[in-house]
Design a protein around this motif. Sequence first.
Motif, PDB file in Angstrom:
ATOM      1  N   ILE A 183       0.818  -1.210   0.000  1.00 67.30           N
ATOM      2  CA  ILE A 183       0.000   0.000   0.000  1.00 67.30           C
ATOM      3  C   ILE A 183       0.853   1.261   0.000  1.00 67.30           C
ATOM      4  CG2 ILE A 183      -1.781   1.271   1.288  1.00 67.30           C
ATOM      5  CD1 ILE A 183      -2.575  -1.478   2.529  1.00 67.30           C
ATOM      6  N   SER A 184       1.952   1.242   0.777  1.00 67.12           N
ATOM      7  CA  SER A 184       2.703   2.465   1.053  1.00 67.12           C
ATOM      8  C   SER A 184       3.865   2.741   0.111  1.00 67.12           C
ATOM      9  CB  SER A 184       3.237   2.419   2.496  1.00 67.12           C
ATOM     10  OG  SER A 184       2.189   2.260   3.414  1.00 67.12           O
ATOM     11  N   ILE A 185       4.422   1.719  -0.515  1.00 61.30           N
ATOM     12  CA  ILE A 185       5.636   1.916  -1.327  1.00 61.30           C
ATOM     13  C   ILE A 185       5.273   1.781  -2.799  1.00 61.30           C
ATOM     14  CG2 ILE A 185       7.974   1.086  -1.777  1.00 61.30           C
ATOM     15  CD1 ILE A 185       8.061   0.036   1.077  1.00 61.30           C
ATOM     16  N   PRO A 186       5.401   2.863  -3.571  1.00 63.87           N
ATOM     17  CA  PRO A 186       4.957   2.851  -4.979  1.00 63.87           C
ATOM     18  C   PRO A 186       5.656   1.813  -5.846  1.00 63.87           C
ATOM     19  CG  PRO A 186       5.385   5.090  -4.224  1.00 63.87           C
ATOM     20  CD  PRO A 186       5.890   4.183  -3.157  1.00 63.87           C
ATOM     21  N   GLU A 187       6.932   1.513  -5.548  1.00 66.58           N
ATOM     22  CA  GLU A 187       7.681   0.568  -6.381  1.00 66.58           C
ATOM     23  C   GLU A 187       7.230  -0.877  -6.194  1.00 66.58           C
ATOM     24  OE1 GLU A 187      10.827   3.709  -5.181  1.00 66.58           O
ATOM     25  OE2 GLU A 187       8.960   2.861  -4.384  1.00 66.58           O
ATOM     26  N   VAL A 188       6.482  -1.142  -5.117  1.00 62.20           N
ATOM     27  CA  VAL A 188       6.038  -2.508  -4.831  1.00 62.20           C
ATOM     28  C   VAL A 188       4.722  -2.767  -5.556  1.00 62.20           C
ATOM     29  CG1 VAL A 188       5.315  -4.142  -3.050  1.00 62.20           C
ATOM     30  CG2 VAL A 188       7.181  -2.540  -2.589  1.00 62.20           C
ATOM     31  N   GLU A 189       4.759  -3.719  -6.489  1.00 58.91           N
ATOM     32  CA  GLU A 189       3.566  -4.053  -7.254  1.00 58.91           C
ATOM     33  C   GLU A 189       2.663  -5.025  -6.508  1.00 58.91           C
ATOM     34  OE1 GLU A 189       2.887  -6.323 -11.453  1.00 58.91           O
ATOM     35  OE2 GLU A 189       4.133  -4.522 -11.506  1.00 58.91           O
ATOM     36  N   ASN A 190       3.297  -5.968  -5.782  1.00 59.03           N
ATOM     37  CA  ASN A 190       2.519  -6.969  -5.056  1.00 59.03           C
ATOM     38  C   ASN A 190       3.403  -7.608  -4.000  1.00 59.03           C
ATOM     39  OD1 ASN A 190       0.341  -8.522  -4.340  1.00 59.03           O
ATOM     40  ND2 ASN A 190       0.100  -9.529  -6.316  1.00 59.03           N
ATOM     41  N   THR A 191       2.792  -8.202  -3.012  1.00 57.90           N
ATOM     42  CA  THR A 191       3.535  -8.965  -2.000  1.00 57.90           C
ATOM     43  C   THR A 191       2.758 -10.232  -1.676  1.00 57.90           C
ATOM     44  OG1 THR A 191       2.432  -7.943  -0.097  1.00 57.90           O
ATOM     45  CG2 THR A 191       4.421  -6.850  -0.936  1.00 57.90           C
ATOM     46  N   ASN A 241      -2.574 -13.701  -2.356  1.00 56.69           N
ATOM     47  CA  ASN A 241      -1.747 -13.183  -3.453  1.00 56.69           C
ATOM     48  C   ASN A 241      -0.697 -14.182  -3.928  1.00 56.69           C
ATOM     49  OD1 ASN A 241      -3.031 -10.666  -3.299  1.00 56.69           O
ATOM     50  ND2 ASN A 241      -1.672 -10.028  -1.648  1.00 56.69           N
ATOM     51  N   PHE A 242      -0.602 -15.321  -3.262  1.00 55.74           N
ATOM     52  CA  PHE A 242       0.485 -16.264  -3.518  1.00 55.74           C
ATOM     53  C   PHE A 242       0.582 -16.657  -4.992  1.00 55.74           C
ATOM     54  CE2 PHE A 242       2.041 -20.739  -3.465  1.00 55.74           C
ATOM     55  CZ  PHE A 242       3.320 -20.485  -3.011  1.00 55.74           C
ATOM     56  N   LEU A 243      -0.552 -17.024  -5.592  1.00 60.17           N
ATOM     57  CA  LEU A 243      -0.534 -17.468  -6.988  1.00 60.17           C
ATOM     58  C   LEU A 243      -0.535 -16.308  -7.975  1.00 60.17           C
ATOM     59  CD1 LEU A 243      -2.946 -20.554  -6.867  1.00 60.17           C
ATOM     60  CD2 LEU A 243      -0.448 -20.529  -6.873  1.00 60.17           C
ATOM     61  N   SER A 244      -0.631 -15.080  -7.467  1.00 58.44           N
ATOM     62  CA  SER A 244      -0.485 -13.912  -8.339  1.00 58.44           C
ATOM     63  C   SER A 244       0.979 -13.534  -8.495  1.00 58.44           C
ATOM     64  CB  SER A 244      -1.265 -12.720  -7.766  1.00 58.44           C
ATOM     65  OG  SER A 244      -2.635 -13.004  -7.686  1.00 58.44           O
ATOM     66  N   VAL A 245       1.750 -13.708  -7.423  1.00 60.36           N
ATOM     67  CA  VAL A 245       3.182 -13.389  -7.461  1.00 60.36           C
ATOM     68  C   VAL A 245       3.961 -14.519  -8.130  1.00 60.36           C
ATOM     69  CG1 VAL A 245       5.232 -12.976  -6.043  1.00 60.36           C
ATOM     70  CG2 VAL A 245       3.043 -11.905  -5.427  1.00 60.36           C
ATOM     71  N   PHE A 246       3.667 -15.763  -7.733  1.00 61.61           N
ATOM     72  CA  PHE A 246       4.384 -16.922  -8.275  1.00 61.61           C
ATOM     73  C   PHE A 246       3.539 -17.621  -9.343  1.00 61.61           C
ATOM     74  CE2 PHE A 246       6.229 -16.539  -3.982  1.00 61.61           C
ATOM     75  CZ  PHE A 246       7.573 -16.461  -4.318  1.00 61.61           C
ATOM     76  N   ASP A 247       4.235 -18.243 -10.292  1.00 56.51           N
ATOM     77  CA  ASP A 247       3.554 -18.944 -11.382  1.00 56.51           C
ATOM     78  C   ASP A 247       3.543 -20.456 -11.178  1.00 56.51           C
ATOM     79  OD1 ASP A 247       3.064 -16.574 -12.697  1.00 56.51           O
ATOM     80  OD2 ASP A 247       4.909 -16.654 -13.853  1.00 56.51           O
ATOM     81  N   PHE A 248       3.338 -20.899  -9.946  1.00 57.25           N
ATOM     82  CA  PHE A 248       3.215 -22.333  -9.735  1.00 57.25           C
ATOM     83  C   PHE A 248       1.992 -22.814 -10.514  1.00 57.25           C
ATOM     84  CE2 PHE A 248       5.278 -20.913  -5.745  1.00 57.25           C
ATOM     85  CZ  PHE A 248       6.447 -21.651  -5.859  1.00 57.25           C
ATOM     86  N   PRO A 249       2.170 -23.688 -11.521  1.00 57.83           N
ATOM     87  CA  PRO A 249       1.040 -24.063 -12.382  1.00 57.83           C
ATOM     88  C   PRO A 249       0.037 -24.968 -11.679  1.00 57.83           C
ATOM     89  CG  PRO A 249       3.043 -25.211 -13.044  1.00 57.83           C
ATOM     90  CD  PRO A 249       3.440 -24.263 -11.964  1.00 57.83           C
ATOM     91  N   LEU A 250      -1.225 -24.719 -11.931  1.00 60.08           N
ATOM     92  CA  LEU A 250      -2.311 -25.552 -11.412  1.00 60.08           C
ATOM     93  C   LEU A 250      -2.738 -26.554 -12.485  1.00 60.08           C
ATOM     94  CD1 LEU A 250      -4.753 -23.151  -9.515  1.00 60.08           C
ATOM     95  CD2 LEU A 250      -3.470 -25.039  -8.550  1.00 60.08           C
ATOM     96  N   VAL A 251      -2.759 -27.822 -12.122  1.00 59.12           N
ATOM     97  CA  VAL A 251      -3.258 -28.851 -13.026  1.00 59.12           C
ATOM     98  C   VAL A 251      -4.784 -28.816 -13.035  1.00 59.12           C
ATOM     99  CG1 VAL A 251      -3.298 -31.325 -13.507  1.00 59.12           C
ATOM    100  CG2 VAL A 251      -1.243 -30.284 -12.565  1.00 59.12           C
ATOM    101  N   LYS A 261       7.877  -3.365  -9.273  1.00 59.12           N
ATOM    102  CA  LYS A 261       7.514  -2.919 -10.618  1.00 59.12           C
ATOM    103  C   LYS A 261       8.751  -2.927 -11.503  1.00 59.12           C
ATOM    104  CE  LYS A 261       3.603  -0.144  -9.053  1.00 59.12           C
ATOM    105  NZ  LYS A 261       3.023   1.213  -8.898  1.00 59.12           N
ATOM    106  N   PRO A 262       8.605  -3.125 -12.803  1.00 58.16           N
ATOM    107  CA  PRO A 262       9.767  -3.141 -13.702  1.00 58.16           C
ATOM    108  C   PRO A 262      10.596  -1.865 -13.548  1.00 58.16           C
ATOM    109  CG  PRO A 262       7.809  -3.884 -14.860  1.00 58.16           C
ATOM    110  CD  PRO A 262       7.335  -3.384 -13.530  1.00 58.16           C
ATOM    111  N   GLY A 263      11.917  -2.041 -13.422  1.00 56.53           N
ATOM    112  CA  GLY A 263      12.815  -0.902 -13.303  1.00 56.53           C
ATOM    113  C   GLY A 263      13.001  -0.391 -11.899  1.00 56.53           C
ATOM    114  N   ALA A 264      12.271  -0.933 -10.914  1.00 53.15           N
ATOM    115  CA  ALA A 264      12.400  -0.466  -9.532  1.00 53.15           C
ATOM    116  C   ALA A 264      13.753  -0.865  -8.963  1.00 53.15           C
ATOM    117  CB  ALA A 264      11.275  -1.049  -8.685  1.00 53.15           C
ATOM    118  N   ASN A 265      14.298  -0.004  -8.105  1.00 55.41           N
ATOM    119  CA  ASN A 265      15.594  -0.246  -7.470  1.00 55.41           C
ATOM    120  C   ASN A 265      15.388  -0.952  -6.135  1.00 55.41           C
ATOM    121  OD1 ASN A 265      17.931   0.455  -5.607  1.00 55.41           O
ATOM    122  ND2 ASN A 265      18.725   1.174  -7.567  1.00 55.41           N
ATOM    123  N   ALA A 266      15.906  -2.168  -6.014  1.00 56.27           N
ATOM    124  CA  ALA A 266      15.682  -2.977  -4.816  1.00 56.27           C
ATOM    125  C   ALA A 266      16.275  -2.328  -3.569  1.00 56.27           C
ATOM    126  CB  ALA A 266      16.260  -4.375  -5.016  1.00 56.27           C
TER     127      ALA A 266
END
Length: 820
Positions: A86-94, A124-134, A230-235
């Motif tokens: 919510i607070s940090i603009p560079e963070v897209e998701n957690t 949000n787990f499956l939104s951040v990671f691409d663990f495939p669902l059968v 977000k793309p280009g964000a500085n860690a």
Amino acid sequence: MFRNYLTIVWRNLLKNKLYTGLNVAGLTFGMTCFLFIALFVFDELTFDQQHGKAEQIYPVVEHKNVKGEATTVAAAGLMLAEQARISIPEVENTTRMQRTGRANLVNPENPVNFQETITIADANFLSVFDFPLVVGDRKTALKEPNSILITEDLAMRLFGKIEVLGKMLEWSHLDTPLKITGVLKNHPSNSSFTFNNVMTDAIFEHSNFRRQLGPSDWLSNSFSVYMQLKPGANAENVAGKLKKMVLDHFTPETGTTFSFSLQPLKDMHLKSENIVDGARNSNVEAIPQGNPLYIKIFALVACFILLIAGINYMNLSTARATNRAKEVGVRKSIGAERRNLITQFLLEAVIVSAFSFVLAILLVNVLLPFFNTFTLKGLSLGFDTDYRIWLMAISATVLISLLSGTYPALLLSGLKPVLLLRGIKVKSGSSLSLRKGLVITQFSISTLMIIGTIILYQQVRFLNNTHLGFNKELMVVIDVNSRAARERCETIKTEMSKIPAVKSVSLTSRVPGEWKTYRRVKIHNQGNSPDQKEAYYFAVDRDFTKTFDVQLLSGRNFDKLQDSSSVILNETAAKLLNISEASGQIVAIPSVASEGVFDPLDDENTVFSPRVVGIVKDFHFQSLRDKIEPLVLSYIRNPIHRVDYFTARIEPTAIQTTLEKLKAVMVNADKEDPFEYHFLNEQLAMFYAEDARRQTLMIWAALATIFIACLGLFGLATYSAEQRTKEIGVRKVLGATVLNLSSMLSKDFLKLVVAANVIALPIAFWGANQLLQEYSYHIEIKWWVFVAAVLVSVVIALGTVSYQAVRAALMNPVKSLRSE
């Protein structure tokens, strides 16, 4: 024209079958080894990159210093994960994860208990990671209360099928059943994540922790937190903002400082050595952490093997330049330009390399199932293989073709046609020097590989055979999986002791070679609280020293009637506290940690103040990679750690019968939980399983290096004998013996091998020292290792050359003199 080139190349290769065979064999073998090692290294380097947003995902690492005690943990608090989004603009998701202790997971339709570690994650787990669902909808799978995802493997174990959407599961830690809302595809072998189930944390939304403690949980390490930037964000900038955000909402205790860093997801496997990562690696099935040093070593070995194979081709081609002199002379005299000749000779190298590459691919696919079984990986080389593997393999083939074919092409195409047609032999000091240099290079690498293999073999043998300060043989470790078994542990122990083949039984909270997290405590002498030391902590009973054969140096053993407030120290802990003799000294234990952060024993800040009643000889309860740390042994009735294991020392006869009797005792006391056991020596061997695998890989790589080098040496020796046929005949007529002639033909090659060893030995000594720095306890490098390596390389070279030398020396001199 190109068709003409192909025809000539094909005729030339068929005409010289021996040299063609040697070149193809060397290149095929070299490329096969290169592909195996390349697949292995690539798999290690691409851990956790299966996710489409892998470059944007970062585990949060918490760096905390509490009154001088520094910890680095790959975990963070609940509110940090929630508020950062919510607070940090560079963070897209957690997303956040948490592991529970193991408990029974049961299919009510077929009530067989499976002890599983439950992973809890937010929606949000499956939104951040691409663990495939059968099976299932990834957008809603973790939003429904009481929902759980399971992997294909767990579905097959529980239900015998994967079409289990909507089925119910019972978990012994919950009164309400869990609904399966999705089936996850099994993890690939190069994933750091090993969970086989994920339960939604919505089930705990209204728990006391969430309602009372959750809003203030800013600086714990209860959760593995992953941030998708977000793309280009500085860690680094985001990490700084995380600290500021926490300070805006939370005031740490006096003497506590902290900061955060964001570790790239792709670095988790190879660069987590100094990061406490219990939330991920507390699982018994956790993937062994990678070792960057060995990745570099194997990458170099792969290049060396391919280089040696290319050297063989170059050596044989330049050595045989004389035999092709007339061919070059005729071509030049009828108008062939130098570029035409270069094209022809390079094409020959490309065709040989391409043919070898195809053979290597076939060999790899035939042997890959065995290689995967050995390395515990799921490697493949086919149409679905990562394009980068194919790009690397094809590039290596083209490169080795150019490197091995360019010099011979330039050498042959530069010869003068007039001299060649007159029959004047080609004499090139530069090409001779190059061949000598290449042979020296080959055998330098071979000697390095021999020494490295011997050193690693000795070290692995040392790890497996070193006495650890206790007796690890014939020790059966049995898990205590329930409160019922824990409450009846003394009765169960008594029943186990009645089994005739059981020598003794001990109750402990942890055992050497433990796969669970060790407890650590702060400890100090009474009245000296500022000088707190850190030590590991085991709860044991009075039969621990007897069962494990641990030597008591001072004081006495535990007595179950009076020792609930007593401790025994190992030598290292005693020295740390300046205690030389155990005489009832009081020590204070104010805090305990299981995942890296120390907390008071309870909410009232109670201090456990036991007496030191004994000192035992140091024993290795961790890997020999680690130094022996201070260890506090407390009696099983203590306020810090509960009993988790029975360990039984058994007789070497009728082991299976003894195991059945031990199982009967446990099942009678705990009918709900499965009987789980392992042999202690096997568990300890798992510490070094990766080292053993690396040792075996090194042995095969060394053998491959030597074999390829010997192929080249055999070809050169054959050619040398052919070139000196007339000289051998003359010498034999004049009285030379077979021994004289064999020595004459062999000594030039042996000089090169000796020179190679002179170059290789100092490099090998430096490399061996670097390798052994990985271990706190390691072998000493002995002089005989280098002598043995030199002798092996000389004997191998001599054996390779001698066959052709003796064969040439035994030829009829009449035929030899008539040959020209």
